[in-house]
Design an enzyme around this catalytic site. Sequence first.
Site, PDB file in Angstrom:
ATOM      1  N   SER A  81     -26.747  37.380  11.133  1.00 26.79           N
ATOM      2  CA  SER A  81     -26.767  38.755  11.662  1.00 26.79           C
ATOM      3  C   SER A  81     -25.554  39.119  12.503  1.00 26.79           C
ATOM      4  O   SER A  81     -25.447  40.265  12.947  1.00 26.79           O
ATOM      5  CB  SER A  81     -28.047  38.994  12.463  1.00 26.79           C
ATOM      6  N   LYS A  83     -23.770  42.243  11.445  1.00 25.49           N
ATOM      7  CA  LYS A  83     -24.058  43.596  11.928  1.00 25.49           C
ATOM      8  C   LYS A  83     -23.030  44.072  12.954  1.00 25.49           C
ATOM      9  O   LYS A  83     -22.941  45.274  13.225  1.00 25.49           O
ATOM     10  CB  LYS A  83     -25.464  43.656  12.508  1.00 25.49           C
ATOM     11  N   SER A  86     -32.137  43.704  15.482  1.00 23.06           N
ATOM     12  CA  SER A  86     -31.311  43.218  14.383  1.00 23.06           C
ATOM     13  C   SER A  86     -31.945  43.617  13.055  1.00 23.06           C
ATOM     14  O   SER A  86     -32.114  42.807  12.138  1.00 23.06           O
ATOM     15  CB  SER A  86     -31.130  41.697  14.455  1.00 23.06           C
ATOM     16  N   LYS A 117     -24.040  39.914  20.197  1.00 23.74           N
ATOM     17  CA  LYS A 117     -24.943  39.854  19.057  1.00 23.74           C
ATOM     18  C   LYS A 117     -25.417  38.440  18.791  1.00 23.74           C
ATOM     19  O   LYS A 117     -24.669  37.478  18.950  1.00 23.74           O
ATOM     20  CB  LYS A 117     -24.239  40.397  17.792  1.00 23.74           C
TER      21      LYS A 117
END
Length: 497
Positions: A74, A77, A134, A236
């Site tokens: 993720s 992202k 997420s 993140k």
Amino acid sequence: MVSRSVSFVPSPRSGNFLFKILAVVAIATTAFLAESVTAEAEAANPKYAGIVVDAKTGNVLYSENSDRLQYPASLTKMMTLYMVFEALEQGRIRLDTRVPFSAHASAQAPTKLGVKAGNSITVEQGILGLVTLSANDAATALGELLGGSEDRFGQMMTAKAHALGMTRTTYRNANGLPNTAQMTTARDQARLGIALRQHFPQYYAYFSTRSFKFGNRIIRSHNRLVGSVRGVDGIKTGYTRAAGFNLVSSVQVDGKSIVGVVMGGTSTPARDSQMRKLIAAYLPKASTRGGSNLIAEKAPTPAADASVATADVDLPHKGPTPDTRYEVASAAVAYTDSPAQSSENPLVAQQKPEIPAPTKVKTTSFKQASVAVPSPAPAYMPPEQAASDPVDAVTTASVAPQPAAAKRVLSAEQEPSGWVVQIGVSSSRDMAMDLLEKAKSKGGKALRSAKPFAVAYSNGGDQIYRARFGGFDDQREAVNACNALKRTGVKCWASAQ
């Protein structure tokens, strides 16, 4: 100390207070020792990769397997959000633009917002869904909004990564769900983390969001370091079975700024413990002095063929970083989260199958030349957005394109040639000139010889006026003037006429 505190039994008249003190000390000591052991074990994990970069100087303070190809999960992202922020900055979308969910987007695996096909959310809800939950479905929907399809958006992401100097990164989807071709390195993710904060300061605060309300749900962030480690302001987390537990963290404390990356962790606690250890060890070594334009990016050259294979682009291997991200462009186009000193440029990602992993490199320069690579034009531009020209959606981080659907109908006065600085738009010429007058009083000597003027455009039948300063001989003068305005709170962009 630990055994004594556990076995200590106070008499009814004696030290309940002392017992509490010893118990607290025991717990804290045990937690500290456990975290230290966990962090050491994490660093010995064969899948582990990490890097810490001084975000003010570009020096690499720590590096372990930082150039080894790994799955981003993720962390993907982060690039999806970079593309969203860029579209916001360019006026192609707004925070309240609706993001439709296709059947493909709605079918993405959890974690996700759970929006049904045919429904929509706002861009801002999508941003919040990505930085907290997420959400895979929201990431895919945003990618389809900007690129028209997931495959095309993957090409756009890869092209943008290469333009930022992330030359070992390849994207295939917007959310980071498993794809064997989607690879990156810890070094590339550190570069992206710095770029997000440097290029989009007006949107970067989204990464520190700890919770948001979506319908009847309160969605809380997966990033456990935000709010628990002093100075951490994002960025993140990420996880898939193949990738392990990933984390990019940005820290700003007492005038120092670092970005750390941990990839391939064995668990959330182990990953977080390793990041805490890196922050504690290397933040004190960061500089309080340095520039702010470490990640320079050229405006992408539009591809004649939107299907151009960006992986075949021949990228330069090293060179100086331009002073700013501004560059003259001949044509601007618009995983799920769960349970050594060197004169060589260390950001150079050599085009080889394997790169020897540096070990704990210190004070190596993080700078690299920017490159121009083909980038497909976005397939979607809402007609109601195409002619808009937002007042506040700009920073010194990019050169502004002209919205294609906004038609110039007249100039209120003769436009100066060369570079201009735009500070906003208004519904009347008088209001635009008033904006310029107020801004000039704040700009000081940087705007002393600048000429204020308003340019009229037709926007869907309405007439708008762009408030601009002209008379700048070159790019540097325009950028310096814009930076002077920004220091006083006036947002702006610089562009070539």
